[in-house]
Write an enzyme that holds these catalytic residues in place. Structure first.
Site, mmCIF file in Angstrom:
data_model
loop_
_atom_site.group_PDB
_atom_site.id
_atom_site.type_symbol
_atom_site.label_atom_id
_atom_site.label_comp_id
_atom_site.label_asym_id
_atom_site.label_seq_id
_atom_site.Cartn_x
_atom_site.Cartn_y
_atom_site.Cartn_z
ATOM 1 N N LYS A 22 80.495 47.401 -4.214
ATOM 2 C CA LYS A 22 80.664 46.063 -3.617
ATOM 3 C C LYS A 22 80.085 44.989 -4.535
ATOM 4 O O LYS A 22 80.714 43.973 -4.807
ATOM 5 C CB LYS A 22 79.957 46.007 -2.257
ATOM 6 C CG LYS A 22 79.688 44.599 -1.764
ATOM 7 C CD LYS A 22 78.924 44.557 -0.455
ATOM 8 C CE LYS A 22 77.428 44.646 -0.562
ATOM 9 N NZ LYS A 22 76.720 43.375 -0.850
ATOM 10 N N ASN A 23 78.860 45.219 -5.021
ATOM 11 C CA ASN A 23 78.176 44.171 -5.782
ATOM 12 C C ASN A 23 78.726 44.007 -7.192
ATOM 13 O O ASN A 23 78.354 43.087 -7.912
ATOM 14 C CB ASN A 23 76.667 44.420 -5.790
ATOM 15 C CG ASN A 23 76.062 44.135 -4.422
ATOM 16 O OD1 ASN A 23 76.723 43.569 -3.566
ATOM 17 N ND2 ASN A 23 74.817 44.536 -4.238
ATOM 18 N N CYS A 116 67.910 33.825 4.928
ATOM 19 C CA CYS A 116 68.556 35.121 5.105
ATOM 20 C C CYS A 116 67.535 36.056 5.746
ATOM 21 O O CYS A 116 66.332 35.835 5.608
ATOM 22 C CB CYS A 116 68.967 35.606 3.716
ATOM 23 S SG CYS A 116 69.530 37.279 3.612
ATOM 24 N N ARG A 121 65.828 33.467 -0.496
ATOM 25 C CA ARG A 121 66.976 33.608 -1.390
ATOM 26 C C ARG A 121 67.604 32.279 -1.828
ATOM 27 O O ARG A 121 68.791 32.026 -1.571
ATOM 28 C CB ARG A 121 68.036 34.520 -0.758
ATOM 29 C CG ARG A 121 67.466 35.866 -0.363
ATOM 30 C CD ARG A 121 68.512 36.820 0.122
ATOM 31 N NE ARG A 121 69.372 37.309 -0.935
ATOM 32 C CZ ARG A 121 70.428 38.074 -0.732
ATOM 33 N NH1 ARG A 121 70.769 38.420 0.476
ATOM 34 N NH2 ARG A 121 71.151 38.498 -1.746
ATOM 35 N N ARG A 398 79.764 45.348 6.175
ATOM 36 C CA ARG A 398 79.817 44.423 5.029
ATOM 37 C C ARG A 398 79.799 45.184 3.714
ATOM 38 O O ARG A 398 80.318 44.691 2.709
ATOM 39 C CB ARG A 398 78.600 43.487 5.046
ATOM 40 C CG ARG A 398 78.621 42.493 6.174
ATOM 41 C CD ARG A 398 77.475 41.535 6.011
ATOM 42 N NE ARG A 398 77.462 41.006 4.647
ATOM 43 C CZ ARG A 398 76.460 40.345 4.110
ATOM 44 N NH1 ARG A 398 75.375 40.108 4.812
ATOM 45 N NH2 ARG A 398 76.528 39.909 2.875
HETATM 46 N N1 EPU Z 1 65.761 34.064 -6.627
HETATM 47 C C1 EPU Z 1 65.257 32.790 -6.748
HETATM 48 N N2 EPU Z 1 66.085 31.806 -7.212
HETATM 49 C C2 EPU Z 1 67.394 32.039 -7.543
HETATM 50 C C3 EPU Z 1 67.896 33.344 -7.434
HETATM 51 C C4 EPU Z 1 67.056 34.345 -6.955
HETATM 52 O O1 EPU Z 1 64.100 32.538 -6.440
HETATM 53 O O2 EPU Z 1 68.070 31.097 -7.964
HETATM 54 C C5 EPU Z 1 64.894 35.144 -6.116
HETATM 55 C C6 EPU Z 1 65.421 35.732 -4.793
HETATM 56 O O3 EPU Z 1 65.013 34.963 -3.679
HETATM 57 C C7 EPU Z 1 64.842 37.121 -4.812
HETATM 58 C C8 EPU Z 1 64.846 37.475 -6.308
HETATM 59 O O4 EPU Z 1 64.947 36.224 -7.005
HETATM 60 O O5 EPU Z 1 63.524 37.104 -4.326
HETATM 61 C C9 EPU Z 1 65.977 38.360 -6.760
HETATM 62 O O6 EPU Z 1 67.194 37.893 -6.222
HETATM 63 P P1 EPU Z 1 68.599 38.077 -6.917
HETATM 64 O O7 EPU Z 1 69.128 36.738 -7.262
HETATM 65 O O8 EPU Z 1 68.523 39.093 -7.981
HETATM 66 O O9 EPU Z 1 69.466 38.656 -5.703
HETATM 67 P P2 EPU Z 1 70.980 38.332 -5.469
HETATM 68 O O10 EPU Z 1 71.652 38.167 -6.747
HETATM 69 O O11 EPU Z 1 71.107 37.264 -4.433
HETATM 70 C C10 EPU Z 1 71.864 40.789 -5.572
HETATM 71 C C11 EPU Z 1 72.589 41.712 -4.651
HETATM 72 C C12 EPU Z 1 71.643 42.123 -3.523
HETATM 73 C C13 EPU Z 1 70.436 42.811 -4.142
HETATM 74 C C14 EPU Z 1 69.755 41.873 -5.148
HETATM 75 C C15 EPU Z 1 68.603 42.512 -5.876
HETATM 76 C C16 EPU Z 1 74.878 41.011 -4.865
HETATM 77 C C17 EPU Z 1 76.069 40.360 -4.258
HETATM 78 N N3 EPU Z 1 73.769 41.039 -4.128
HETATM 79 O O12 EPU Z 1 71.475 39.662 -4.769
HETATM 80 O O13 EPU Z 1 72.362 43.061 -2.720
HETATM 81 O O14 EPU Z 1 69.513 43.147 -3.134
HETATM 82 O O15 EPU Z 1 70.727 41.441 -6.125
HETATM 83 O O16 EPU Z 1 69.010 43.646 -6.544
HETATM 84 O O17 EPU Z 1 74.951 41.502 -5.983
HETATM 85 C C18 EPU Z 1 72.941 44.169 -0.733
HETATM 86 O O18 EPU Z 1 73.932 44.617 -1.324
HETATM 87 O O19 EPU Z 1 72.547 44.595 0.387
HETATM 88 C C19 EPU Z 1 72.168 43.105 -1.362
HETATM 89 C C20 EPU Z 1 71.329 42.330 -0.680
#
Ligand code: EPU
Length: 417
Positions: A22-23, A116, A121, A398
């Protein structure tokens, strides 16, 4: 509202097939916005988030055709470069269209995701990166408006902290930016490598994907391509844990063992026999008693936060105390309370949880709070005495493709109500 009814106590055995990631599929679909030619994606999982992304791309002006796990997406022209609140609130990954839209159309209007269940996030790092590439960013009425009418220009971007979708968003913006972009402290997840492989097939020039420094040399335009999405490592990991928690002997087929190193190490530490076979198959055989093993979630190649809830369910059945430390999200222990209602002995403090086991679990009515938390409740239900009813399974839909059918085929008693 749909629920799962589970009767616990059955050992899982046989074979379970892994779907596409998915991701990985979500950013790959967004990447189709970067060209007016068709992008064909194979091995796309049949899960709700993918359908949501399909709807979003169609609203933006793309022709989206799905035939089973094959998606063909053609963004001949961008008619409305916007991700509305209605879609973003159901799927935060909608913000993945921001980078491609600014790069291709010179503007984007994307709703800010709210809070969330698992943490705040924010997307501030996506936005500051786009500003470095020359976009003007404004926030108004809950929306982000990004503009770069003259196109984006390559820049040095150092991520303050590692972000998976932030890295993907800026990678997709940079492939059409003039000159060189360097993404430093970039995420190294397999999904980043998969996206970069698709973009390179489309004509992008990218080096270093999978390491913390990614170099991109912008090109004026990209072409269509066909790409097969990697297997879902979190789904595969969930099935490996399902085999282990039920005392089973299960073959997980079509996975990438090299994407599951941290989990396989921990499973072996708990006493589970994990053997990699041909063509991505992994056979798990549970021992007569599991041992407690600590985990700390980290970015790849560390232990995935998306497997933390499932690991917690497993540790309720292990001998001893295991400490689970969540380093990625600030509020990802909601499943602990539901597991405790089933009889688990779990105490949480801040970003640390201590699970003492083994405790017999007893079936109960439980509520899923997010995608991976729901998976952990299903796992607990598989081993609990009596009937477990997991409410709000739309969360699990999802990200897991027909999980009840896959688990039933391996001997579980689980059905959708
Ligand atoms: N963060 C910030 N600022 C930003 C972006 C992120 O502070 O601009 C923080 C987040 O709040 C978090 C950390 O950085 O504490 C890491 O977040 P990241 O951005 O890596 O997460 P994401 O990209 O929103 C993806 C996956 C998540 C997975 C995380 C971590 C997708 C669509 N989602 O989320 O997947 O948990 O990386 O590996 O790729 C899931 O599939 O259940 C899921 C939540």
């Amino acid at each position: 509202m749909e629920k799962f009814q589970i009767h616990g106590g059955r050992r899982l055995s046989g074979v379970v097939e892994v779907s596409g990631s998915k991701n990985s599929a979500l950013p790959a679909m967004a990447a189709a916005l970067l060209t007016d030619e068709p992008v064909v994606l194979e091995h796309v999982p049949g899960v709700r988030d993918i359908r949501t992304m399909g709807r979003l791309l169609a609203d933006i002006g793309a022709a989206v055709e799905a035939q089973g796990s094959r998606y063909s997406i053609q963004a001949g022209c961008i008619t409305s470069p916007e991700a509305p609140y209605d879609l973003v609130k159901t799927m935060r990954a909608s913000s993945l269209v921001l980078g491609p839209l600014v790069a291709r159309a010179g503007r984007a209007r994307v709703s800010l995701p709210g809070g969330c269940a698992i943490g705040a996030r924010p997307i501030n790092l996506h936005l500051s990166g786009l500003e470095k590439l020359g976009a003007r960013i404004r926030q108004e009425h809950g929306y982000i408006e990004a503009q770069a009418p003259g196109g984006l220009t390559g820049a040095q971007i150092h991520f303050e902290r590692i972000t998976v979708t932030g890295t993907e968003d800026l990678l997709m913006a940079a492939v059409l930016a003039g000159g060189e972009t360097v993404l430093a402290n970039a995420a190294c997840e397999p999904e980043i490598v998969d996206l970069a492989e698709l973009l390179v097939k489309m004509g992008a020039r990218i080096q270093g994907a999978g390491t913390s420094t990614i170099r991109i040399l912008g090109v004026p335009e990209l072409a269509g391509a066909t790409h097969r999405i990697i297997p879902d490592r979190i789904e595969a990991g969930t099935f490996l844990i399902a085999g282990a928690i039920t005392g089973g002997d299960l073959e997980v087929r079509g996975a990438r063992p090299d994407h599951l190193g941290a989990l396989l190490d921990k499973l072996r530490g708990a006493g589970v026999d994990c053997a990699a076979g041909p063509e991505g198959s992994i056979r798990v055989r549970a021992p007569s008693g599991l041992k407690a093993v600590d985990v700390t979630t980290q970015e790849f190649p560390g232990f995935a936060t998306d497997l933390q809830a499932q690991w917690m369910a497993l540790m309720t059945q292990a001998e001893g105390a295991s400490i689970i430390t969540e380093m990625i999200f600030e509020n990802r222990f909601l499943h602990a309370l539901e597991l405790a209602r089933m009889g688990a002995d779990i105490s949480t403090q801040g970003h640390r949880a201590v699970v003492r086991g083994p405790t017999p679990l007893s079936g109960a009515a439980v509520i899923a709070s997010d995608l991976r938390a729901s998976a952990s409740l299903v796992l607990a239900g598989l081993v609990a005495r009596g009937e477990t009813v997991v409410d709000r399974v739309y969360h699990i839909d999802r990200g897991y493709e027909r999980i009840e059918r896959k688990l039933s085929a391996a001997g579980a008693s689980i059905r959708r109500l």
